[in-house]
Scaffold this motif. Structure first.
Motif, PDB file in Angstrom:
ATOM      1  N   ASP A   1       0.849  -1.080   0.026  1.00 42.00           N
ATOM      2  CA  ASP A   1       0.159  -0.025   0.168  1.00 42.00           C
ATOM      3  C   ASP A   1       0.760   1.205   0.036  1.00 42.00           C
ATOM      4  OD1 ASP A   1      -2.335  -1.414   0.009  1.00 42.00           O
ATOM      5  OD2 ASP A   1      -2.450  -1.472   2.270  1.00 42.00           O
ATOM      6  N   ASP A   2       2.031   1.225   0.721  1.00 36.18           N
ATOM      7  CA  ASP A   2       2.874   2.268   0.670  1.00 36.18           C
ATOM      8  C   ASP A   2       3.361   2.591  -0.604  1.00 36.18           C
ATOM      9  OD1 ASP A   2       2.831   2.536   3.400  1.00 36.18           O
ATOM     10  OD2 ASP A   2       4.523   1.279   3.938  1.00 36.18           O
ATOM     11  N   VAL A   3       3.862   1.683  -1.527  1.00 42.48           N
ATOM     12  CA  VAL A   3       4.381   1.840  -3.058  1.00 42.48           C
ATOM     13  C   VAL A   3       3.116   2.513  -3.688  1.00 42.48           C
ATOM     14  CG1 VAL A   3       4.966   0.766  -5.094  1.00 42.48           C
ATOM     15  CG2 VAL A   3       5.904   0.068  -2.791  1.00 42.48           C
ATOM     16  N   ALA A   4       1.839   2.072  -3.554  1.00 47.91           N
ATOM     17  CA  ALA A   4       0.828   2.525  -4.468  1.00 47.91           C
ATOM     18  C   ALA A   4       0.548   3.976  -4.191  1.00 47.91           C
ATOM     19  CB  ALA A   4      -0.402   1.632  -4.230  1.00 47.91           C
ATOM     20  N   GLY A   5       0.849   4.367  -2.853  1.00 49.09           N
ATOM     21  CA  GLY A   5       0.373   5.642  -2.207  1.00 49.09           C
ATOM     22  C   GLY A   5       1.187   6.668  -2.728  1.00 49.09           C
ATOM     23  N   ILE A   6       2.524   6.260  -2.435  1.00 52.80           N
ATOM     24  CA  ILE A   6       3.590   7.059  -2.967  1.00 52.80           C
ATOM     25  C   ILE A   6       3.528   7.078  -4.783  1.00 52.80           C
ATOM     26  CG2 ILE A   6       6.129   7.199  -3.737  1.00 52.80           C
ATOM     27  CD1 ILE A   6       6.593   5.576  -0.796  1.00 52.80           C
ATOM     28  N   ALA A   7       3.301   6.281  -5.480  1.00 58.63           N
ATOM     29  CA  ALA A   7       2.917   6.149  -6.682  1.00 58.63           C
ATOM     30  C   ALA A   7       1.892   7.165  -7.269  1.00 58.63           C
ATOM     31  CB  ALA A   7       2.694   4.916  -7.196  1.00 58.63           C
ATOM     32  N   GLN A   8       0.654   7.181  -6.433  1.00 56.25           N
ATOM     33  CA  GLN A   8      -0.392   7.940  -6.624  1.00 56.25           C
ATOM     34  C   GLN A   8      -0.124   9.382  -6.386  1.00 56.25           C
ATOM     35  OE1 GLN A   8      -3.756   7.217  -3.982  1.00 56.25           O
ATOM     36  NE2 GLN A   8      -4.975   7.337  -5.778  1.00 56.25           N
ATOM     37  N   GLN A   9       0.625   9.864  -5.310  1.00 52.62           N
ATOM     38  CA  GLN A   9       0.813  11.188  -4.981  1.00 52.62           C
ATOM     39  C   GLN A   9       1.791  11.787  -5.894  1.00 52.62           C
ATOM     40  OE1 GLN A   9      -0.552  12.959  -2.508  1.00 52.62           O
ATOM     41  NE2 GLN A   9       0.670  14.764  -3.648  1.00 52.62           N
ATOM     42  N   ILE A  10       2.738  10.902  -6.459  1.00 51.79           N
ATOM     43  CA  ILE A  10       3.729  11.353  -7.307  1.00 51.79           C
ATOM     44  C   ILE A  10       2.920  11.916  -8.400  1.00 51.79           C
ATOM     45  CG2 ILE A  10       5.904  10.834  -8.927  1.00 51.79           C
ATOM     46  CD1 ILE A  10       6.765   9.718  -6.419  1.00 51.79           C
TER      47      ILE A  10
ATOM     48  N   VAL B   1      13.284   9.416  -4.813  1.00 46.62           N
ATOM     49  CA  VAL B   1      13.818  10.867  -4.182  1.00 46.62           C
ATOM     50  C   VAL B   1      13.816  12.073  -5.061  1.00 46.62           C
ATOM     51  CG1 VAL B   1      15.257  11.978  -2.420  1.00 46.62           C
ATOM     52  CG2 VAL B   1      14.481   9.660  -2.144  1.00 46.62           C
ATOM     53  N   ALA B   2      14.594  11.820  -6.257  1.00 52.56           N
ATOM     54  CA  ALA B   2      14.983  13.048  -7.135  1.00 52.56           C
ATOM     55  C   ALA B   2      13.717  13.377  -7.665  1.00 52.56           C
ATOM     56  CB  ALA B   2      15.791  12.428  -8.284  1.00 52.56           C
ATOM     57  N   VAL B   3      12.674  12.573  -7.875  1.00 50.13           N
ATOM     58  CA  VAL B   3      11.350  12.938  -8.557  1.00 50.13           C
ATOM     59  C   VAL B   3      10.632  13.601  -7.809  1.00 50.13           C
ATOM     60  CG1 VAL B   3       9.276  12.069  -9.440  1.00 50.13           C
ATOM     61  CG2 VAL B   3      11.470  11.157 -10.407  1.00 50.13           C
TER      62      VAL B   3
ATOM     63  N   HIS C   1      13.204  14.634 -17.101  1.00 50.41           N
ATOM     64  CA  HIS C   1      14.271  15.705 -17.304  1.00 50.41           C
ATOM     65  C   HIS C   1      14.710  16.490 -16.198  1.00 50.41           C
ATOM     66  CE1 HIS C   1      16.956  18.442 -19.812  1.00 50.41           C
ATOM     67  NE2 HIS C   1      16.255  19.426 -19.231  1.00 50.41           N
ATOM     68  N   LEU C   2      13.964  16.988 -15.518  1.00 46.36           N
ATOM     69  CA  LEU C   2      14.195  17.882 -14.136  1.00 46.36           C
ATOM     70  C   LEU C   2      14.749  17.107 -13.123  1.00 46.36           C
ATOM     71  CD1 LEU C   2      10.864  20.012 -14.153  1.00 46.36           C
ATOM     72  CD2 LEU C   2      13.212  20.797 -14.857  1.00 46.36           C
ATOM     73  N   ALA C   3      14.349  15.788 -13.112  1.00 47.53           N
ATOM     74  CA  ALA C   3      15.077  15.038 -12.020  1.00 47.53           C
ATOM     75  C   ALA C   3      16.236  14.543 -12.307  1.00 47.53           C
ATOM     76  CB  ALA C   3      13.827  13.911 -11.642  1.00 47.53           C
TER      77      ALA C   3
ATOM     78  N   THR D   1      11.709   5.519 -15.981  1.00 45.24           N
ATOM     79  CA  THR D   1      11.753   5.329 -14.526  1.00 45.24           C
ATOM     80  C   THR D   1      10.707   6.042 -13.835  1.00 45.24           C
ATOM     81  OG1 THR D   1      14.116   5.168 -14.688  1.00 45.24           O
ATOM     82  CG2 THR D   1      13.245   5.999 -12.685  1.00 45.24           C
ATOM     83  N   VAL D   2      10.200   7.336 -14.489  1.00 45.25           N
ATOM     84  CA  VAL D   2       9.063   8.024 -13.681  1.00 45.25           C
ATOM     85  C   VAL D   2       7.710   7.082 -14.114  1.00 45.25           C
ATOM     86  CG1 VAL D   2       7.725  10.070 -14.236  1.00 45.25           C
ATOM     87  CG2 VAL D   2      10.033  10.469 -14.322  1.00 45.25           C
ATOM     88  N   ARG D   3       7.796   6.701 -15.267  1.00 41.35           N
ATOM     89  CA  ARG D   3       6.382   5.779 -15.609  1.00 41.35           C
ATOM     90  C   ARG D   3       6.655   4.650 -14.530  1.00 41.35           C
ATOM     91  NH1 ARG D   3       7.616   4.180 -20.199  1.00 41.35           N
ATOM     92  NH2 ARG D   3       7.192   5.986 -21.120  1.00 41.35           N
ATOM     93  N   ALA D   4       7.619   4.160 -14.105  1.00 44.56           N
ATOM     94  CA  ALA D   4       7.755   2.914 -13.193  1.00 44.56           C
ATOM     95  C   ALA D   4       7.363   3.372 -11.791  1.00 44.56           C
ATOM     96  CB  ALA D   4       9.021   2.205 -13.259  1.00 44.56           C
ATOM     97  N   ILE D   5       7.775   4.436 -11.504  1.00 42.29           N
ATOM     98  CA  ILE D   5       7.716   5.181 -10.100  1.00 42.29           C
ATOM     99  C   ILE D   5       6.119   5.513 -10.137  1.00 42.29           C
ATOM    100  CG2 ILE D   5       7.684   7.081  -8.768  1.00 42.29           C
ATOM    101  CD1 ILE D   5      10.475   7.252  -9.904  1.00 42.29           C
ATOM    102  N   GLU D   6       5.290   5.980 -11.052  1.00 43.11           N
ATOM    103  CA  GLU D   6       4.053   6.409 -11.230  1.00 43.11           C
ATOM    104  C   GLU D   6       3.152   5.094 -11.086  1.00 43.11           C
ATOM    105  OE1 GLU D   6       2.877   9.248 -13.978  1.00 43.11           O
ATOM    106  OE2 GLU D   6       3.958  10.765 -12.900  1.00 43.11           O
ATOM    107  N   THR D   7       3.497   4.139 -11.637  1.00 42.98           N
ATOM    108  CA  THR D   7       2.554   2.741 -11.718  1.00 42.98           C
ATOM    109  C   THR D   7       3.132   1.724 -10.566  1.00 42.98           C
ATOM    110  OG1 THR D   7       4.071   1.826 -13.302  1.00 42.98           O
ATOM    111  CG2 THR D   7       2.326   3.146 -14.111  1.00 42.98           C
ATOM    112  N   GLY D   8       4.172   2.090  -9.862  1.00 48.19           N
ATOM    113  CA  GLY D   8       4.429   1.122  -8.701  1.00 48.19           C
ATOM    114  C   GLY D   8       5.178  -0.176  -9.321  1.00 48.19           C
ATOM    115  N   THR D   9       5.537  -0.170 -10.658  1.00 49.48           N
ATOM    116  CA  THR D   9       6.081  -1.293 -11.082  1.00 49.48           C
ATOM    117  C   THR D   9       7.606  -1.220 -11.310  1.00 49.48           C
ATOM    118  OG1 THR D   9       5.662  -0.460 -13.415  1.00 49.48           O
ATOM    119  CG2 THR D   9       3.901  -1.746 -12.472  1.00 49.48           C
ATOM    120  N   GLY D  10       8.152  -2.283 -11.843  1.00 43.37           N
ATOM    121  CA  GLY D  10       9.717  -2.199 -11.947  1.00 43.37           C
ATOM    122  C   GLY D  10      10.465  -2.058 -10.676  1.00 43.37           C
TER     123      GLY D  10
END
Length: 65
Positions: free
Chosen positions: A2-11, A52-54, A27-29, A35-44
Protein backbone atom coordinates in the motif's frame (compact mmCIF):
# COMPACT_ATOMS: atom_id res chain seq x y z
CA UNK A 1 2.49 -2.69 -0.95
CA UNK A 2 0.00 0.00 0.00
CA UNK A 3 2.91 2.35 0.67
CA UNK A 4 4.23 1.88 -2.87
CA UNK A 5 0.79 2.50 -4.36
CA UNK A 6 0.33 5.60 -2.19
CA UNK A 7 3.68 7.06 -3.19
CA UNK A 8 2.97 6.30 -6.84
CA UNK A 9 -0.43 7.97 -6.66
CA UNK A 10 0.89 11.07 -4.89
CA UNK A 11 3.73 11.52 -7.37
CA UNK A 12 1.40 11.17 -10.34
CA UNK A 13 -1.14 13.58 -8.82
CA UNK A 14 1.56 16.15 -8.00
CA UNK A 15 3.07 15.91 -11.48
CA UNK A 16 -0.29 16.54 -13.11
CA UNK A 17 -1.06 19.44 -10.74
CA UNK A 18 2.31 20.94 -11.69
CA UNK A 19 1.36 20.66 -15.37
CA UNK A 20 4.35 18.47 -16.20
CA UNK A 21 4.57 15.55 -18.57
CA UNK A 22 6.43 12.42 -17.53
CA UNK A 23 9.16 13.41 -19.97
CA UNK A 24 9.51 16.89 -18.46
CA UNK A 25 9.60 15.51 -14.92
CA UNK A 26 12.23 12.97 -15.91
CA UNK A 27 14.41 15.70 -17.40
CA UNK A 28 14.11 17.88 -14.29
CA UNK A 29 14.88 14.92 -12.00
CA UNK A 30 17.80 13.70 -14.10
CA UNK A 31 16.26 10.33 -14.82
CA UNK A 32 14.46 8.63 -17.69
CA UNK A 33 10.82 8.84 -18.66
CA UNK A 34 10.67 5.07 -18.25
CA UNK A 35 11.77 5.44 -14.62
CA UNK A 36 9.12 8.09 -13.95
CA UNK A 37 6.51 5.78 -15.48
CA UNK A 38 7.70 2.92 -13.26
CA UNK A 39 7.49 5.12 -10.16
CA UNK A 40 4.00 6.33 -11.02
CA UNK A 41 2.69 2.84 -11.67
CA UNK A 42 4.50 1.17 -8.79
CA UNK A 43 6.08 -1.32 -11.15
CA UNK A 44 9.63 -2.24 -11.98
CA UNK A 45 12.39 -1.52 -9.52
CA UNK A 46 13.31 2.17 -9.63
CA UNK A 47 16.14 3.15 -7.34
CA UNK A 48 15.44 5.01 -4.13
CA UNK A 49 17.65 7.78 -5.49
CA UNK A 50 15.35 8.15 -8.52
CA UNK A 51 12.21 8.21 -6.37
CA UNK A 52 13.70 10.87 -4.11
CA UNK A 53 14.88 12.96 -7.09
CA UNK A 54 11.41 12.89 -8.64
CA UNK A 55 9.75 13.69 -5.31
CA UNK A 56 12.14 16.60 -4.71
CA UNK A 57 11.32 18.16 -8.08
CA UNK A 58 7.65 18.06 -7.09
CA UNK A 59 8.29 19.48 -3.63
CA UNK A 60 7.38 16.22 -1.91
CA UNK A 61 9.21 14.65 1.03
CA UNK A 62 9.95 10.95 1.18
CA UNK A 63 10.04 9.70 4.74
CA UNK A 64 10.32 6.49 6.67
CA UNK A 65 7.57 5.47 9.05
Amino acid sequence: MDDVAGIAQQIRRSRKEAGLTQEELAHLAGTSERTVRAIETGTGNPSLQAVVAVANVLGLNVGVA
